[in-house]
Design an enzyme around this catalytic site. Sequence first.
Site, PDB file in Angstrom:
ATOM      1  N   ASP A 172       0.809  -1.210   0.000  1.00 35.38           N
ATOM      2  CA  ASP A 172       0.000   0.000   0.000  1.00 35.38           C
ATOM      3  C   ASP A 172       0.848   1.268   0.000  1.00 35.38           C
ATOM      4  OD1 ASP A 172      -1.954   1.873   0.274  1.00 35.38           O
ATOM      5  OD2 ASP A 172      -2.669   1.191   2.230  1.00 35.38           O
ATOM      6  N   ASP A 189      -2.051   6.053  -5.958  1.00 33.81           N
ATOM      7  CA  ASP A 189      -2.176   5.155  -4.816  1.00 33.81           C
ATOM      8  C   ASP A 189      -2.391   3.715  -5.259  1.00 33.81           C
ATOM      9  OD1 ASP A 189      -2.520   4.060  -2.337  1.00 33.81           O
ATOM     10  OD2 ASP A 189      -4.357   5.135  -1.854  1.00 33.81           O
TER      11      ASP A 189
END
Length: 479
Positions: free
Chosen positions: A132, A357
Amino acid sequence: MDMYRQQKGSFLFIFLFFVVIFLAEFSQGDEKSIGMKLEMIHRHDFRRNPDNGMQSLTQLERIKQSLQSDTIRQQKSRNRRQVREITIVSSKCTDKVSGEMPLYSGADFQSGEYFVSLSIGSPAQKFVMIADTGSDLTWVNCEYRCHGPSCGGVSRNRRIFHADHSWSFDTVPCSSSMCKVDLVNLFALPDKCPSRDAPCAFQYRYLSGPDAPGIFAKETVTFGLTSGREEKIHDMLVGCSEASNDQSFQGADGVVGLGYSNYSFALRAANIFGGKFSYCLVDHFSPQNMVSYLIFGSHENKDSSTEHIRMRHTELVVGVVDEFYAVNMKGISVGNKMLEIRPDTWNVKDGGGMILDSGTSLTYLTQHAYQPVMDALKPSLKSFERLNLTIGQLEYCFNSTGFNEKMVPRLVFHFADGARFEPPVNNYVIDVDEGAKCLGFVLLTWPDQSIIGNIMQQKHFWEFDIANRKLSYGSSSCI
Ligand SMILES: *[C@@H]1O[C@H](CO)[C@@H](O)[C@H](O)[C@H]1NC(C)=O
Ligand SMILES: *[C@@H]1O[C@H](CO)[C@@H](O)[C@H](O)[C@H]1NC(C)=O
Ligand SMILES: *[C@@H]1O[C@H](CO)[C@@H](O)[C@H](O)[C@H]1NC(C)=O
Protein backbone atom coordinates in the site's frame (compact mmCIF):
# COMPACT_ATOMS: atom_id res chain seq x y z
CA MET A 1 49.03 20.30 12.85
CA ASP A 2 49.94 20.36 9.18
CA MET A 3 51.10 16.74 9.29
CA TYR A 4 47.80 15.73 10.75
CA ARG A 5 45.84 17.57 8.11
CA GLN A 6 47.89 16.02 5.36
CA GLN A 7 47.41 12.58 6.79
CA LYS A 8 43.72 13.13 7.01
CA GLY A 9 43.82 14.28 3.42
CA SER A 10 45.49 11.13 2.22
CA PHE A 11 43.16 8.97 4.23
CA LEU A 12 40.33 10.72 2.52
CA PHE A 13 42.00 10.12 -0.80
CA ILE A 14 42.48 6.42 -0.12
CA PHE A 15 38.93 6.18 1.09
CA LEU A 16 37.59 7.84 -2.05
CA PHE A 17 39.75 5.56 -4.14
CA PHE A 18 38.14 2.51 -2.58
CA VAL A 19 34.70 4.01 -3.00
CA VAL A 20 35.43 4.49 -6.69
CA ILE A 21 36.68 0.92 -7.02
CA PHE A 22 33.64 -0.30 -5.13
CA LEU A 23 31.25 1.60 -7.38
CA ALA A 24 33.06 0.47 -10.49
CA GLU A 25 32.78 -3.13 -9.31
CA PHE A 26 29.10 -2.73 -8.88
CA SER A 27 28.43 -1.03 -12.14
CA GLN A 28 30.24 -3.81 -13.96
CA GLY A 29 28.86 -6.52 -11.75
CA ASP A 30 26.20 -9.03 -12.49
CA GLU A 31 23.10 -7.00 -13.26
CA LYS A 32 20.99 -9.67 -11.66
CA SER A 33 22.37 -8.78 -8.26
CA ILE A 34 21.26 -5.17 -8.52
CA GLY A 35 17.70 -5.53 -7.43
CA MET A 36 15.08 -7.02 -5.22
CA LYS A 37 11.95 -8.39 -6.75
CA LEU A 38 8.86 -9.45 -4.83
CA GLU A 39 5.87 -11.12 -6.37
CA MET A 40 2.69 -9.06 -6.01
CA ILE A 41 -0.54 -10.92 -5.53
CA HIS A 42 -3.71 -9.22 -6.57
CA ARG A 43 -6.48 -9.43 -4.06
CA HIS A 44 -8.66 -11.05 -6.66
CA ASP A 45 -6.28 -13.96 -7.08
CA PHE A 46 -7.58 -17.02 -5.29
CA ARG A 47 -4.17 -18.69 -5.30
CA ARG A 48 -3.54 -16.49 -2.34
CA ASN A 49 -6.10 -18.16 -0.18
CA PRO A 50 -7.53 -21.11 -2.03
CA ASP A 51 -9.64 -22.53 0.73
CA ASN A 52 -11.71 -19.65 1.94
CA GLY A 53 -14.39 -20.18 -0.65
CA MET A 54 -14.30 -16.60 -1.86
CA GLN A 55 -13.20 -17.51 -5.36
CA SER A 56 -16.81 -18.25 -6.18
CA LEU A 57 -17.56 -14.53 -6.07
CA THR A 58 -18.77 -13.04 -9.29
CA GLN A 59 -16.94 -10.16 -10.81
CA LEU A 60 -19.73 -7.87 -9.68
CA GLU A 61 -19.33 -8.97 -6.10
CA ARG A 62 -15.59 -8.43 -6.31
CA ILE A 63 -15.99 -4.91 -7.61
CA LYS A 64 -18.51 -4.17 -4.90
CA GLN A 65 -16.02 -5.35 -2.35
CA SER A 66 -13.29 -3.22 -3.89
CA LEU A 67 -15.48 -0.21 -3.51
CA GLN A 68 -16.32 -1.01 0.04
CA SER A 69 -12.68 -1.10 0.90
CA ASP A 70 -12.00 2.10 -1.02
CA THR A 71 -14.59 3.81 1.13
CA ILE A 72 -12.73 2.69 4.19
CA ARG A 73 -9.52 4.06 2.71
CA GLN A 74 -11.11 7.36 1.88
CA GLN A 75 -12.04 7.81 5.49
CA LYS A 76 -8.57 6.88 6.63
CA SER A 77 -6.87 9.34 4.34
CA ARG A 78 -9.14 12.05 5.60
CA ASN A 79 -7.46 11.82 8.97
CA ARG A 80 -4.95 14.24 7.50
CA ARG A 81 -1.70 14.34 9.27
CA GLN A 82 1.22 16.72 9.33
CA VAL A 83 3.36 17.47 6.33
CA ARG A 84 6.68 15.81 6.83
CA GLU A 85 10.26 16.38 5.94
CA ILE A 86 12.14 13.20 5.29
CA THR A 87 15.72 12.71 4.34
CA ILE A 88 16.54 9.90 2.00
CA VAL A 89 20.06 8.92 1.21
CA SER A 90 20.89 9.66 -2.38
CA SER A 91 20.77 6.63 -4.57
CA LYS A 92 24.26 6.33 -6.03
CA CYS A 93 26.19 5.20 -2.99
CA THR A 94 23.53 2.97 -1.55
CA ASP A 95 22.77 1.16 -4.73
CA LYS A 96 23.74 -2.05 -3.04
CA VAL A 97 21.51 -4.51 -4.73
CA SER A 98 17.96 -4.43 -5.86
CA GLY A 99 15.31 -7.04 -5.88
CA GLU A 100 11.83 -8.00 -6.82
CA MET A 101 8.94 -9.38 -4.85
CA PRO A 102 6.03 -11.13 -6.52
CA LEU A 103 2.92 -9.01 -6.31
CA TYR A 104 -0.27 -11.06 -6.31
CA SER A 105 -3.77 -9.94 -6.88
CA GLY A 106 -6.77 -11.23 -5.02
CA ALA A 107 -10.47 -10.75 -5.65
CA ASP A 108 -11.36 -12.98 -2.77
CA PHE A 109 -10.77 -10.08 -0.49
CA GLN A 110 -12.73 -6.94 -0.06
CA SER A 111 -10.72 -4.69 -2.27
CA GLY A 112 -8.76 -4.42 -5.46
CA GLU A 113 -5.44 -4.36 -3.73
CA TYR A 114 -2.16 -6.11 -4.27
CA PHE A 115 -0.34 -8.31 -1.83
CA VAL A 116 3.23 -9.31 -1.15
CA SER A 117 4.59 -12.06 1.01
CA LEU A 118 6.88 -11.08 3.88
CA SER A 119 8.28 -12.69 6.98
CA ILE A 120 8.48 -10.99 10.33
CA GLY A 121 10.54 -11.81 13.41
CA SER A 122 13.32 -14.22 14.36
CA PRO A 123 12.79 -17.00 13.56
CA ALA A 124 10.79 -15.65 10.65
CA GLN A 125 7.00 -16.01 10.57
CA LYS A 126 5.44 -15.67 7.12
CA PHE A 127 2.54 -13.37 6.18
CA VAL A 128 0.60 -12.05 3.21
CA MET A 129 0.37 -8.29 3.34
CA ILE A 130 -1.29 -5.54 1.33
CA ALA A 131 1.26 -3.50 -0.66
CA ASP A 132 0.00 0.00 0.00
CA THR A 133 1.58 3.23 -1.19
CA GLY A 134 -1.04 5.05 0.89
CA SER A 135 0.20 3.66 4.21
CA ASP A 136 3.27 4.62 6.14
CA LEU A 137 3.05 2.02 8.88
CA THR A 138 3.79 -1.65 8.31
CA TRP A 139 1.59 -3.65 10.62
CA VAL A 140 0.52 -7.22 11.15
CA ASN A 141 -2.18 -9.04 13.09
CA CYS A 142 -0.33 -9.89 16.22
CA GLU A 143 -0.34 -11.28 19.72
CA TYR A 144 1.95 -9.93 22.41
CA ARG A 145 2.21 -11.29 25.94
CA CYS A 146 -0.79 -13.42 25.28
CA HIS A 147 -1.48 -16.03 27.92
CA GLY A 148 -5.19 -16.68 27.71
CA PRO A 149 -6.85 -19.86 26.41
CA SER A 150 -7.54 -18.20 23.04
CA CYS A 151 -3.81 -17.59 22.49
CA GLY A 152 -1.71 -19.64 20.19
CA GLY A 153 -3.22 -18.64 16.89
CA VAL A 154 -4.69 -21.99 15.94
CA SER A 155 -7.97 -21.10 17.55
CA ARG A 156 -8.66 -18.30 15.14
CA ASN A 157 -9.22 -18.53 11.45
CA ARG A 158 -6.32 -16.27 10.45
CA ARG A 159 -2.58 -15.98 10.66
CA ILE A 160 -1.19 -14.08 13.61
CA PHE A 161 2.30 -12.89 14.38
CA HIS A 162 3.35 -14.31 17.72
CA ALA A 163 5.56 -11.57 19.07
CA ASP A 164 6.51 -13.66 22.09
CA HIS A 165 8.11 -16.28 19.86
CA SER A 166 10.47 -13.76 18.24
CA TRP A 167 13.76 -12.87 19.90
CA SER A 168 14.22 -9.77 17.73
CA PHE A 169 10.88 -8.21 18.76
CA ASP A 170 11.78 -4.99 20.60
CA THR A 171 8.94 -2.78 21.76
CA VAL A 172 9.20 1.01 21.52
CA PRO A 173 8.94 2.36 25.10
CA CYS A 174 6.01 4.72 25.67
CA SER A 175 8.30 7.13 27.50
CA SER A 176 10.61 7.53 24.47
CA SER A 177 10.61 10.60 22.26
CA MET A 178 9.95 8.27 19.35
CA CYS A 179 6.58 7.44 20.91
CA LYS A 180 5.87 10.95 22.17
CA VAL A 181 6.89 12.85 19.04
CA ASP A 182 7.69 10.82 15.93
CA LEU A 183 4.88 8.29 16.14
CA VAL A 184 2.08 10.67 17.05
CA ASN A 185 1.47 10.97 13.31
CA LEU A 186 0.92 7.23 13.29
CA PHE A 187 -1.77 7.42 15.95
CA ALA A 188 0.53 6.68 18.88
CA LEU A 189 -1.03 7.16 22.31
CA PRO A 190 1.91 8.35 24.46
CA ASP A 191 -0.45 9.30 27.28
CA LYS A 192 -1.38 5.67 27.68
CA CYS A 193 1.86 4.92 29.48
CA PRO A 194 1.45 2.92 32.70
CA SER A 195 5.22 2.56 33.18
CA ARG A 196 8.34 3.95 31.46
CA ASP A 197 9.09 0.75 29.61
CA ALA A 198 5.56 -0.18 28.68
CA PRO A 199 5.17 -0.47 24.90
CA CYS A 200 4.06 2.56 22.90
CA ALA A 201 0.40 1.95 22.07
CA PHE A 202 -1.51 3.02 18.97
CA GLN A 203 -5.10 3.10 17.88
CA TYR A 204 -5.98 3.09 14.20
CA ARG A 205 -9.42 4.31 13.27
CA TYR A 206 -11.65 3.29 10.41
CA LEU A 207 -15.05 4.49 9.39
CA SER A 208 -16.67 1.09 9.68
CA GLY A 209 -15.61 -1.63 12.00
CA PRO A 210 -13.86 -1.43 15.32
CA ASP A 211 -10.82 0.69 16.08
CA ALA A 212 -7.58 -1.21 15.66
CA PRO A 213 -5.45 -1.05 18.81
CA GLY A 214 -1.87 -2.25 18.98
CA ILE A 215 1.69 -1.54 20.04
CA PHE A 216 4.80 -0.37 18.20
CA ALA A 217 7.96 -2.43 18.01
CA LYS A 218 11.17 -2.70 16.07
CA GLU A 219 11.45 -5.99 14.30
CA THR A 220 13.38 -7.85 11.65
CA VAL A 221 11.56 -8.16 8.34
CA THR A 222 12.68 -10.82 5.87
CA PHE A 223 11.68 -11.10 2.26
CA GLY A 224 12.46 -13.85 -0.13
CA LEU A 225 13.74 -12.71 -3.48
CA THR A 226 12.74 -14.43 -6.66
CA SER A 227 16.38 -15.47 -6.97
CA GLY A 228 15.78 -17.61 -3.90
CA ARG A 229 17.97 -15.41 -1.76
CA GLU A 230 16.67 -13.71 1.35
CA GLU A 231 17.13 -10.13 2.42
CA LYS A 232 16.59 -8.78 5.93
CA ILE A 233 15.80 -5.34 7.25
CA HIS A 234 16.55 -5.00 10.95
CA ASP A 235 14.85 -2.66 13.41
CA MET A 236 11.99 -1.95 11.05
CA LEU A 237 9.11 -0.17 12.78
CA VAL A 238 6.21 -2.62 12.85
CA GLY A 239 2.76 -2.20 14.32
CA CYS A 240 1.63 -5.24 16.29
CA SER A 241 -2.11 -4.96 15.74
CA GLU A 242 -4.15 -6.59 18.44
CA ALA A 243 -7.56 -5.97 16.91
CA SER A 244 -9.48 -9.16 17.38
CA ASN A 245 -11.43 -9.03 14.15
CA ASP A 246 -10.52 -6.38 11.64
CA GLN A 247 -13.03 -7.10 8.90
CA SER A 248 -11.72 -4.47 6.55
CA PHE A 249 -8.44 -6.32 6.16
CA GLN A 250 -9.91 -9.79 6.04
CA GLY A 251 -7.81 -12.01 3.85
CA ALA A 252 -4.57 -10.13 4.41
CA ASP A 253 -2.50 -10.43 7.55
CA GLY A 254 -1.47 -6.81 7.55
CA VAL A 255 -0.12 -3.97 5.47
CA VAL A 256 3.30 -3.19 4.05
CA GLY A 257 3.68 0.57 4.20
CA LEU A 258 5.05 1.82 0.89
CA GLY A 259 4.21 5.45 1.67
CA TYR A 260 6.71 8.24 1.94
CA SER A 261 7.56 8.28 5.61
CA ASN A 262 10.64 7.90 7.79
CA TYR A 263 9.35 4.60 9.08
CA SER A 264 7.87 3.06 5.98
CA PHE A 265 9.09 -0.19 4.51
CA ALA A 266 9.48 1.53 1.13
CA LEU A 267 11.97 4.08 2.41
CA ARG A 268 13.93 1.55 4.44
CA ALA A 269 14.14 -0.80 1.47
CA ALA A 270 14.78 2.03 -0.99
CA ASN A 271 17.70 3.19 1.15
CA ILE A 272 19.24 -0.25 0.68
CA PHE A 273 18.25 -0.69 -2.94
CA GLY A 274 19.15 2.47 -4.82
CA GLY A 275 16.52 4.90 -3.56
CA LYS A 276 13.64 3.65 -5.67
CA PHE A 277 10.95 1.06 -6.10
CA SER A 278 8.66 0.08 -8.94
CA TYR A 279 5.78 -2.14 -9.88
CA CYS A 280 3.75 -3.17 -12.86
CA LEU A 281 0.14 -4.07 -12.21
CA VAL A 282 -1.43 -6.79 -14.31
CA ASP A 283 -5.14 -6.60 -14.96
CA HIS A 284 -7.26 -7.44 -11.90
CA PHE A 285 -9.07 -10.09 -13.87
CA SER A 286 -6.15 -11.42 -15.83
CA PRO A 287 -5.45 -15.17 -15.87
CA GLN A 288 -4.04 -16.48 -12.65
CA ASN A 289 -0.65 -17.31 -14.02
CA MET A 290 0.13 -13.66 -14.55
CA VAL A 291 2.25 -12.20 -11.81
CA SER A 292 3.13 -8.60 -11.00
CA TYR A 293 6.34 -7.68 -9.22
CA LEU A 294 7.24 -5.12 -6.64
CA ILE A 295 10.84 -4.24 -7.37
CA PHE A 296 13.30 -2.37 -5.20
CA GLY A 297 16.29 -0.90 -6.95
CA SER A 298 16.99 -1.15 -10.64
CA HIS A 299 14.26 -2.74 -12.74
CA GLU A 300 16.41 -3.17 -15.83
CA ASN A 301 17.41 -6.63 -14.74
CA LYS A 302 13.93 -8.09 -14.99
CA ASP A 303 14.86 -11.60 -16.11
CA SER A 304 12.23 -11.83 -18.78
CA SER A 305 12.26 -8.25 -19.97
CA THR A 306 12.38 -8.72 -23.68
CA GLU A 307 9.79 -5.99 -23.88
CA HIS A 308 11.02 -2.48 -24.53
CA ILE A 309 9.06 -0.03 -22.42
CA ARG A 310 9.01 3.54 -23.61
CA MET A 311 9.36 5.43 -20.36
CA ARG A 312 7.97 8.86 -19.64
CA HIS A 313 8.94 10.97 -16.67
CA THR A 314 7.39 13.52 -14.38
CA GLU A 315 8.23 15.02 -11.03
CA LEU A 316 7.38 12.80 -8.05
CA VAL A 317 6.05 15.14 -5.39
CA VAL A 318 6.71 13.82 -1.90
CA GLY A 319 6.39 15.23 1.60
CA VAL A 320 3.57 17.53 0.55
CA VAL A 321 0.43 15.40 0.87
CA ASP A 322 1.10 13.30 3.94
CA GLU A 323 2.72 9.97 3.08
CA PHE A 324 1.28 9.98 -0.42
CA TYR A 325 3.07 10.17 -3.74
CA ALA A 326 1.69 13.15 -5.61
CA VAL A 327 2.05 14.46 -9.15
CA ASN A 328 1.73 17.97 -10.54
CA MET A 329 -1.19 18.03 -12.93
CA LYS A 330 -1.81 20.41 -15.79
CA GLY A 331 -5.14 18.90 -16.76
CA ILE A 332 -7.09 16.07 -18.33
CA SER A 333 -8.03 15.77 -21.99
CA VAL A 334 -10.63 13.54 -23.57
CA GLY A 335 -10.46 12.93 -27.31
CA ASN A 336 -7.58 15.41 -27.69
CA LYS A 337 -9.66 18.18 -26.19
CA MET A 338 -8.38 19.73 -22.99
CA LEU A 339 -11.20 19.80 -20.44
CA GLU A 340 -12.06 22.97 -18.59
CA ILE A 341 -11.06 22.22 -15.05
CA ARG A 342 -10.42 24.86 -12.41
CA PRO A 343 -6.64 25.04 -11.85
CA ASP A 344 -6.98 24.95 -8.05
CA THR A 345 -8.28 21.38 -8.46
CA TRP A 346 -4.66 20.36 -8.92
CA ASN A 347 -3.13 22.66 -6.37
CA VAL A 348 -2.17 21.10 -3.07
CA LYS A 349 -1.95 24.51 -1.40
CA ASP A 350 -5.60 25.11 -2.22
CA GLY A 351 -6.59 21.74 -0.77
CA GLY A 352 -6.50 19.92 -4.10
CA GLY A 353 -3.80 17.93 -5.86
CA MET A 354 -3.46 14.48 -7.37
CA ILE A 355 -1.97 11.41 -5.74
CA LEU A 356 -1.07 8.00 -7.07
CA ASP A 357 -2.18 5.15 -4.82
CA SER A 358 -1.67 1.41 -5.14
CA GLY A 359 -4.08 0.77 -2.28
CA THR A 360 -7.15 2.45 -3.81
CA SER A 361 -8.93 0.69 -6.67
CA LEU A 362 -10.90 3.34 -8.48
CA THR A 363 -9.98 6.83 -9.59
CA TYR A 364 -11.38 9.61 -7.44
CA LEU A 365 -11.87 13.10 -8.84
CA THR A 366 -13.10 16.17 -7.03
CA GLN A 367 -16.24 17.67 -8.52
CA HIS A 368 -14.62 20.28 -10.77
CA ALA A 369 -12.71 17.54 -12.57
CA TYR A 370 -15.29 14.78 -12.19
CA GLN A 371 -18.13 16.53 -14.01
CA PRO A 372 -16.15 17.54 -17.13
CA VAL A 373 -14.64 14.04 -17.39
CA MET A 374 -18.01 12.31 -17.09
CA ASP A 375 -19.65 14.79 -19.47
CA ALA A 376 -16.94 14.16 -22.06
CA LEU A 377 -17.16 10.36 -21.84
CA LYS A 378 -20.91 9.75 -21.53
CA PRO A 379 -21.97 10.84 -25.07
CA SER A 380 -19.88 8.03 -26.59
CA LEU A 381 -21.94 5.50 -24.59
CA LYS A 382 -25.37 6.90 -25.41
CA SER A 383 -26.29 4.00 -27.66
CA PHE A 384 -25.90 1.51 -24.83
CA GLU A 385 -28.67 0.73 -22.42
CA ARG A 386 -27.96 2.43 -19.11
CA LEU A 387 -28.00 0.03 -16.18
CA ASN A 388 -29.03 0.92 -12.70
CA LEU A 389 -26.44 -1.10 -10.81
CA THR A 390 -25.80 -0.21 -7.24
CA ILE A 391 -22.06 -0.60 -7.26
CA GLY A 392 -20.59 1.66 -4.66
CA GLN A 393 -20.46 5.21 -5.89
CA LEU A 394 -20.13 4.39 -9.57
CA GLU A 395 -22.58 6.67 -11.29
CA TYR A 396 -22.67 5.48 -14.87
CA CYS A 397 -23.00 1.83 -15.86
CA PHE A 398 -24.25 0.34 -19.12
CA ASN A 399 -25.04 -2.88 -20.95
CA SER A 400 -21.81 -3.46 -22.80
CA THR A 401 -23.15 -5.93 -25.38
CA GLY A 402 -21.54 -4.82 -28.62
CA PHE A 403 -19.10 -2.47 -26.90
CA ASN A 404 -15.81 -1.75 -28.58
CA GLU A 405 -13.01 0.29 -26.98
CA LYS A 406 -12.60 2.36 -30.11
CA MET A 407 -16.01 3.93 -29.46
CA VAL A 408 -14.64 5.77 -26.44
CA PRO A 409 -12.46 8.88 -26.85
CA ARG A 410 -9.04 8.51 -25.24
CA LEU A 411 -8.53 10.11 -21.88
CA VAL A 412 -5.10 11.56 -21.11
CA PHE A 413 -3.67 12.84 -17.85
CA HIS A 414 -1.34 15.78 -18.57
CA PHE A 415 1.34 16.53 -16.03
CA ALA A 416 2.58 20.06 -15.42
CA ASP A 417 5.99 19.34 -16.93
CA GLY A 418 4.47 18.17 -20.20
CA ALA A 419 4.45 14.39 -19.70
CA ARG A 420 1.29 12.53 -20.69
CA PHE A 421 -0.23 9.42 -19.16
CA GLU A 422 -2.58 7.76 -21.60
CA PRO A 423 -4.22 4.77 -19.88
CA PRO A 424 -5.92 2.03 -21.91
CA VAL A 425 -9.71 2.48 -22.20
CA ASN A 426 -10.17 -0.64 -20.04
CA ASN A 427 -8.66 1.27 -17.13
CA TYR A 428 -11.55 3.74 -16.99
CA VAL A 429 -14.41 1.94 -18.73
CA ILE A 430 -14.18 -0.97 -16.37
CA ASP A 431 -15.72 -4.42 -16.45
CA VAL A 432 -18.00 -4.93 -13.52
CA ASP A 433 -19.88 -8.00 -14.65
CA GLU A 434 -20.62 -10.20 -17.62
CA GLY A 435 -21.97 -7.75 -20.19
CA ALA A 436 -21.81 -4.72 -17.91
CA LYS A 437 -19.30 -1.89 -17.67
CA CYS A 438 -19.11 1.32 -15.70
CA LEU A 439 -17.16 4.55 -15.96
CA GLY A 440 -14.57 3.97 -13.24
CA PHE A 441 -14.59 7.39 -11.63
CA VAL A 442 -15.87 8.36 -8.21
CA LEU A 443 -16.96 11.83 -7.22
CA LEU A 444 -15.24 13.57 -4.31
CA THR A 445 -16.48 16.80 -2.82
CA TRP A 446 -14.16 19.75 -3.04
CA PRO A 447 -11.70 20.39 -1.53
CA ASP A 448 -9.80 17.10 -1.48
CA GLN A 449 -6.98 15.30 -3.20
CA SER A 450 -7.90 13.40 -6.32
CA ILE A 451 -6.54 9.85 -6.58
CA ILE A 452 -5.26 7.83 -9.52
CA GLY A 453 -6.17 4.37 -8.25
CA ASN A 454 -4.66 1.01 -9.11
CA ILE A 455 -7.16 0.10 -11.85
CA MET A 456 -6.11 3.25 -13.72
CA GLN A 457 -2.47 2.25 -13.23
CA GLN A 458 -2.89 -1.22 -14.73
CA LYS A 459 -0.87 -2.41 -17.70
CA HIS A 460 1.78 0.19 -16.93
CA PHE A 461 5.14 0.04 -15.29
CA TRP A 462 5.60 2.62 -12.51
CA GLU A 463 8.90 3.58 -10.95
CA PHE A 464 8.99 5.75 -7.84
CA ASP A 465 12.49 7.20 -7.72
CA ILE A 466 12.32 8.70 -4.26
CA ALA A 467 15.94 9.82 -4.11
CA ASN A 468 15.65 11.78 -7.35
CA ARG A 469 11.98 12.72 -6.96
CA LYS A 470 11.15 11.29 -10.33
CA LEU A 471 8.17 9.23 -11.41
CA SER A 472 8.75 7.15 -14.52
CA TYR A 473 6.06 5.15 -16.23
CA GLY A 474 5.39 3.35 -19.46
CA SER A 475 2.85 1.10 -21.09
CA SER A 476 3.73 -2.53 -20.43
CA SER A 477 2.23 -5.99 -20.57
CA CYS A 478 3.77 -6.53 -17.11
CA ILE A 479 5.07 -9.97 -18.08
C1 LIG B 1 12.63 12.04 9.57
O1 LIG B 1 14.01 11.85 9.77
C2 LIG B 1 14.79 13.01 9.61
C3 LIG B 1 16.24 12.62 9.72
O2 LIG B 1 16.46 11.65 10.66
C4 LIG B 1 14.38 14.04 10.67
O3 LIG B 1 15.11 15.21 10.53
C5 LIG B 1 12.90 14.34 10.50
O4 LIG B 1 12.45 15.20 11.52
C6 LIG B 1 12.08 13.06 10.55
N1 LIG B 1 10.72 13.37 10.25
C7 LIG B 1 9.70 12.92 11.00
C8 LIG B 1 8.35 13.33 10.58
O5 LIG B 1 9.87 12.24 11.98
C1 LIG C 1 -32.06 2.49 -9.18
O1 LIG C 1 -32.10 1.49 -8.16
C2 LIG C 1 -32.35 2.01 -6.88
C3 LIG C 1 -32.23 0.88 -5.87
O2 LIG C 1 -32.55 -0.34 -6.43
C4 LIG C 1 -33.70 2.71 -6.84
O3 LIG C 1 -33.93 3.26 -5.58
C5 LIG C 1 -33.71 3.83 -7.90
O4 LIG C 1 -34.98 4.43 -7.95
C6 LIG C 1 -33.34 3.26 -9.25
N1 LIG C 1 -33.20 4.37 -10.21
C7 LIG C 1 -33.68 4.33 -11.44
C8 LIG C 1 -33.44 5.52 -12.30
O5 LIG C 1 -34.30 3.38 -11.87
C1 LIG D 1 -27.72 -6.60 -22.47
O1 LIG D 1 -28.51 -6.62 -23.64
C2 LIG D 1 -28.62 -7.90 -24.23
C3 LIG D 1 -29.38 -7.79 -25.54
O2 LIG D 1 -29.59 -6.50 -25.93
C4 LIG D 1 -29.31 -8.84 -23.26
O3 LIG D 1 -29.40 -10.13 -23.82
C5 LIG D 1 -28.52 -8.90 -21.96
O4 LIG D 1 -29.20 -9.69 -21.02
C6 LIG D 1 -28.30 -7.51 -21.42
N1 LIG D 1 -27.39 -7.60 -20.29
C7 LIG D 1 -27.59 -6.97 -19.15
C8 LIG D 1 -26.55 -7.17 -18.11
O5 LIG D 1 -28.55 -6.26 -18.94
